[in-house]
Structure formats: C-alpha cells, structure tokens
Design a protein around this motif. Structure first.
Motif, PDB file in Angstrom:
ATOM      1  N   UNK A   1      42.328 -70.058  -7.094  1.00  0.00           N
ATOM      2  CA  UNK A   1      42.697 -69.726  -8.473  1.00  0.00           C
ATOM      3  C   UNK A   1      42.823 -68.219  -8.671  1.00  0.00           C
ATOM      4  N   UNK A   2      41.878 -67.464  -8.113  1.00  0.00           N
ATOM      5  CA  UNK A   2      41.933 -66.004  -8.244  1.00  0.00           C
ATOM      6  C   UNK A   2      43.167 -65.445  -7.552  1.00  0.00           C
ATOM      7  N   UNK A   3      43.468 -65.945  -6.359  1.00  0.00           N
ATOM      8  CA  UNK A   3      44.659 -65.480  -5.654  1.00  0.00           C
ATOM      9  C   UNK A   3      45.931 -65.841  -6.402  1.00  0.00           C
ATOM     10  N   UNK A   4      45.980 -67.020  -6.987  1.00  0.00           N
ATOM     11  CA  UNK A   4      47.162 -67.424  -7.746  1.00  0.00           C
ATOM     12  C   UNK A   4      47.396 -66.495  -8.931  1.00  0.00           C
ATOM     13  N   UNK A   5      46.343 -66.217  -9.684  1.00  0.00           N
ATOM     14  CA  UNK A   5      46.504 -65.332 -10.829  1.00  0.00           C
ATOM     15  C   UNK A   5      46.780 -63.890 -10.396  1.00  0.00           C
TER      16      UNK A   5
END
Length: 95
Positions: free
Chosen positions: A26-30
C-alpha cells in the motif's frame, strides 16, 4: 555473482517484489502515485508555459485537474492491483 531466490518470487531491479507485506504494498502504491502526479504536473506546467508563450491562454490549474490527477489515479489503480495481487499470490502460495 547470481542472487538466488525462492521459486515463484518476482524480481524487479534486484528487489524481490513478492516479499512485501500488505502495508508495504500500500505504501509503495501511494508513493508511486504521488511521484507520478508530481512528475506529470511538473512536465504539464512547463508544457502549458511553452504553449502560453506561443500566444495562447491556458490556465495553469488545468495541469493539475486534467493532466496530473488522471495520471496519478491511473498509476495508483494499476500499482494497487499489481502489488496487492503479488502480495495475495505470495500469501496464499505459502500456506
């Protein structure tokens, strides 16, 4: 020197992609979406600056609304699908 990985692990630029947890995905996606938004906005502002220098009049807010925001949302959607599906594949293949 060859790096050995477990079977079924995907690698991108030497990093095992499937080894991220849900929070990391999720952090990488954002982070990818925010980076794409700002990079596209930067290029769009300079494009509008050049276009306005040629005698046209385009509002600079259009770079945010019509160019950078759709690109950022598209990158967010694609990266969420890819990274979360890799996380799910890794999670269910180990059990």
């Amino acid at each position: 020197m060859v790096a050995h990985t477990q079977a079924g692990q995907s690698k991108f630029l030497g990093v095992q992609i499937g080894s991220f947890g849900l929070f990391g995905a999720l952090v990488l996606s954002f982070a990818l979406a925010i980076t794409a938004f700002f990079a596209t906005c930067f290029v769009a502002i300079f494009g509008i600056l050049i276009y306005n220098g040629a005698g046209h009049h385009v509002d600079f807010a259009d770079s945010y609304q019509y160019i950078a925001l759709p690109v950022g949302l598209a990158v967010l959607a694609v990266s969420l699908i890819v990274l979360v599906s890799l996380w799910l594949r890794t999670k269910f293949s180990n059990h």
